[in-house]
Design an enzyme around this catalytic site. Structure first.
Site, PDB file in Angstrom:
ATOM      1  N   LYS A  41       0.827  -1.219   0.000  1.00  0.00           N
ATOM      2  CA  LYS A  41       0.000   0.000   0.000  1.00  0.00           C
ATOM      3  C   LYS A  41       0.854   1.259   0.000  1.00  0.00           C
ATOM      4  O   LYS A  41       0.571   2.217  -0.702  1.00  0.00           O
ATOM      5  CB  LYS A  41      -0.881   0.092   1.253  1.00  0.00           C
ATOM      6  CG  LYS A  41      -1.827  -1.022   1.472  1.00  0.00           C
ATOM      7  CD  LYS A  41      -2.682  -0.770   2.718  1.00  0.00           C
ATOM      8  CE  LYS A  41      -1.909  -0.690   4.014  1.00  0.00           C
ATOM      9  NZ  LYS A  41      -1.369  -1.932   4.518  1.00  0.00           N
ATOM     10  N   ARG A 120      -8.180   1.461  10.137  1.00  0.00           N
ATOM     11  CA  ARG A 120      -7.881   0.037  10.263  1.00  0.00           C
ATOM     12  C   ARG A 120      -8.973  -0.702  11.004  1.00  0.00           C
ATOM     13  O   ARG A 120      -8.939  -1.920  11.074  1.00  0.00           O
ATOM     14  CB  ARG A 120      -6.589  -0.129  11.054  1.00  0.00           C
ATOM     15  CG  ARG A 120      -5.342  -0.320  10.208  1.00  0.00           C
ATOM     16  CD  ARG A 120      -4.179  -0.366  11.163  1.00  0.00           C
ATOM     17  NE  ARG A 120      -3.051  -1.085  10.666  1.00  0.00           N
ATOM     18  CZ  ARG A 120      -2.045  -0.531   9.999  1.00  0.00           C
ATOM     19  NH1 ARG A 120      -2.076   0.736   9.679  1.00  0.00           N
ATOM     20  NH2 ARG A 120      -1.016  -1.262   9.622  1.00  0.00           N
ATOM     21  N   ARG A 159      11.901  -7.668   3.900  1.00  0.00           N
ATOM     22  CA  ARG A 159      11.868  -6.220   3.622  1.00  0.00           C
ATOM     23  C   ARG A 159      12.975  -5.496   4.383  1.00  0.00           C
ATOM     24  O   ARG A 159      13.220  -5.767   5.554  1.00  0.00           O
ATOM     25  CB  ARG A 159      10.492  -5.670   4.038  1.00  0.00           C
ATOM     26  CG  ARG A 159      10.361  -4.188   3.848  1.00  0.00           C
ATOM     27  CD  ARG A 159       8.930  -3.753   3.791  1.00  0.00           C
ATOM     28  NE  ARG A 159       8.247  -3.808   5.077  1.00  0.00           N
ATOM     29  CZ  ARG A 159       7.014  -3.361   5.262  1.00  0.00           C
ATOM     30  NH1 ARG A 159       6.330  -2.871   4.245  1.00  0.00           N
ATOM     31  NH2 ARG A 159       6.451  -3.427   6.441  1.00  0.00           N
ATOM     32  N   ARG A 192      12.585  -3.126   9.665  1.00  0.00           N
ATOM     33  CA  ARG A 192      11.680  -2.415  10.564  1.00  0.00           C
ATOM     34  C   ARG A 192      11.438  -3.279  11.789  1.00  0.00           C
ATOM     35  O   ARG A 192      11.352  -4.494  11.676  1.00  0.00           O
ATOM     36  CB  ARG A 192      10.346  -2.174   9.853  1.00  0.00           C
ATOM     37  CG  ARG A 192      10.188  -0.793   9.301  1.00  0.00           C
ATOM     38  CD  ARG A 192       8.983  -0.630   8.442  1.00  0.00           C
ATOM     39  NE  ARG A 192       7.722  -1.072   9.013  1.00  0.00           N
ATOM     40  CZ  ARG A 192       6.533  -0.866   8.460  1.00  0.00           C
ATOM     41  NH1 ARG A 192       6.446  -0.229   7.309  1.00  0.00           N
ATOM     42  NH2 ARG A 192       5.430  -1.303   9.013  1.00  0.00           N
ATOM     43  N   ARG A 203       0.772  -9.041  13.644  1.00  0.00           N
ATOM     44  CA  ARG A 203       0.121  -8.098  12.708  1.00  0.00           C
ATOM     45  C   ARG A 203      -0.870  -8.821  11.807  1.00  0.00           C
ATOM     46  O   ARG A 203      -1.951  -8.314  11.525  1.00  0.00           O
ATOM     47  CB  ARG A 203       1.180  -7.395  11.857  1.00  0.00           C
ATOM     48  CG  ARG A 203       1.931  -6.339  12.640  1.00  0.00           C
ATOM     49  CD  ARG A 203       3.274  -6.053  12.021  1.00  0.00           C
ATOM     50  NE  ARG A 203       3.198  -5.254  10.820  1.00  0.00           N
ATOM     51  CZ  ARG A 203       4.186  -5.177   9.922  1.00  0.00           C
ATOM     52  NH1 ARG A 203       5.298  -5.861  10.092  1.00  0.00           N
ATOM     53  NH2 ARG A 203       4.059  -4.414   8.865  1.00  0.00           N
TER      54      ARG A 203
HETATM   55  P1  ADP Z   1       1.982  -1.839   7.855  1.00  0.00           P
HETATM   56  O1  ADP Z   1       0.780  -1.576   6.962  1.00  0.00           O
HETATM   57  O2  ADP Z   1       3.104  -2.497   7.119  1.00  0.00           O
HETATM   58  O3  ADP Z   1       1.623  -2.500   9.171  1.00  0.00           O
HETATM   59  P2  ADP Z   1       2.046   0.899   8.783  1.00  0.00           P
HETATM   60  O4  ADP Z   1       3.145   1.857   8.569  1.00  0.00           O
HETATM   61  O5  ADP Z   1       0.723   1.242   8.191  1.00  0.00           O
HETATM   62  O6  ADP Z   1       2.629  -0.472   8.259  1.00  0.00           O
HETATM   63  O7  ADP Z   1       1.796   0.684  10.363  1.00  0.00           O
HETATM   64  C1  ADP Z   1       2.830   0.295  11.233  1.00  0.00           C
HETATM   65  C2  ADP Z   1       2.249   0.129  12.648  1.00  0.00           C
HETATM   66  O8  ADP Z   1       1.759   1.388  13.131  1.00  0.00           O
HETATM   67  C3  ADP Z   1       1.065  -0.815  12.801  1.00  0.00           C
HETATM   68  O9  ADP Z   1       1.461  -2.177  12.936  1.00  0.00           O
HETATM   69  C4  ADP Z   1       0.404  -0.278  14.072  1.00  0.00           C
HETATM   70  O10 ADP Z   1       1.108  -0.677  15.219  1.00  0.00           O
HETATM   71  C5  ADP Z   1       0.586   1.209  13.925  1.00  0.00           C
HETATM   72  N1  ADP Z   1      -0.557   1.839  13.217  1.00  0.00           N
HETATM   73  C6  ADP Z   1      -0.472   2.534  12.056  1.00  0.00           C
HETATM   74  N2  ADP Z   1      -1.690   2.984  11.692  1.00  0.00           N
HETATM   75  C7  ADP Z   1      -2.562   2.543  12.645  1.00  0.00           C
HETATM   76  C8  ADP Z   1      -3.960   2.656  12.823  1.00  0.00           C
HETATM   77  N3  ADP Z   1      -4.730   3.321  11.932  1.00  0.00           N
HETATM   78  N4  ADP Z   1      -4.534   2.079  13.908  1.00  0.00           N
HETATM   79  C9  ADP Z   1      -3.784   1.432  14.820  1.00  0.00           C
HETATM   80  N5  ADP Z   1      -2.460   1.263  14.707  1.00  0.00           N
HETATM   81  C10 ADP Z   1      -1.828   1.815  13.635  1.00  0.00           C
END
Ligand code: ADP
Length: 276
Positions: A41, A120, A159, A192, A203
């Site tokens: 994404k 989310r 990654r 990461r 996750r």
């Molecule tokens: P990915 O889609 O690879 O998990 P992101 O950068 O979107 O990577 O998110 C990394 C982390 O940040 C998530 O695993 C979560 O812990 C937190 N996070 C990001 N956006 C949200 C959200 N909208 N609600 C809850 N936690 C979030």
């Protein structure tokens, strides 16, 4: 045309963008991207924003920016959020909604935006709707990137991300020329924290629990478009662009359109040769 630098989004508070975007010739695009962690994404959001001069609004990037070692004055809620992120857990809705809520002006941005990683949960989706209503802006569409979980786990495990320019690589599928070093800026690559195996498993479980209700929520609103996420980033972008153009022109893409387009060699304008 100015490309937005996302400063106001990443920093929050009173921060102003140094280089605010110019309004696009037509209506700005406003999209939400959904899909499992690692589905690509973020890369698609970047490619779309490069093309549209829209802003890439990622909640994960807000949290990572807040976690940068040089950053001080973190609230207890933000410290707790960063710990949840390291463990691969979701950050509580209240914290995320506070971070997004205080960036309401980014949702009003005349250049348009692509939301990545938010919402989310259904509670976040409902809160986003309330925010958009408050700011007087609409949502064009919600793209859901689909890929089998086994493929996603392979992608995430390999990654690597540049510590400086954030370019993304994969140890076997898109390795840098020199192991551990970014092709673009020469800085070190790292895994990461939430790409460690235990965090990946957490996750994925959380994603599967939340995704059904979220898809149902946007399906009922008639906003959901499915995009197959197999292939390389430019192939996925070709599908994304075709769907985006239809939606923006007010046409619902027929089922399977994204796939048919890329299989037939459908091309997207200005695909970028970039890692991940
Ligand atoms: P990915 O889609 O690879 O998990 P992101 O950068 O979107 O990577 O998110 C990394 C982390 O940040 C998530 O695993 C979560 O812990 C937190 N996070 C990001 N956006 C949200 C959200 N909208 N609600 C809850 N936690 C979030």
């Amino acid at each position: 045309m100015n490309k937005p630098n996302r400063f106001a989004w990443l920093a929050g508070g009173d921060a102003q963008c140094v280089n605010p975007p110019d309004p696009p010739p037509g209506a700005p695009w406003r999209l939400v991207l959904l899909g499992a962690p690692g589905v690509g994404k973020g890369t698609q959001a970047e490619l779309l924003c490069d093309r549209l001069h829209a802003c890439h609004l990622s909640t994960g990037d807000i949290l990572r920016a807040a976690g940068d070692p040089g950053r001080c004055n973190r609230s207890p809620a933000l410290e707790a959020a960063l710990q949840s992120m390291r463990e691969g857990k979701l950050v509580p809705d209240a914290t995320i909604l506070e971070l997004v809520g205080e960036r309401g002006r980014c949702l009003r941005c005349c250049g348009g935006w692509v939301l990545d990683g938010f919402p989310r949960t259904v509670a976040q989706a409902e809160a986003l709707q309330a925010l958009l209503d408050r700011e007087g802006v609409g949502l064009d569409s919600v793209f859901n990137y689909e890929l089998p979980i086994s493929e996603i786990v392979t992608r995430l495990g390999g990654r690597r991300v540049c510590t400086e320019c954030k370019a993304v690589y994969h140890v076997t599928r898109q390795p840098p020329k020199q192991p551990g070093i970014c092709d673009r800026c020469g800085k070190r690559l790292r895994r990461r924290e939430d790409d460690r195996p235990e965090a990946i498993r957490t996750r994925m479980r959380i994603y599967e629990e939340n995704t059904g209700p979220l898809l149902e929520y946007y399906g009922k609103k008639g906003l959901l478009v499915s995009i197959p996420a197999h292939g390389n980033p430019n192939e996925i972008y070709a599908r994304t662009w075709i769907c985006g153009r239809s939606v923006h022109a007010g046409i619902t893409p027929p089922e399977g359109a994204a796939n048919a387009a890329s299989e037939a060699g459908g091309s997207a304008p200005e695909p970028r040769a970039q890692p991940s």
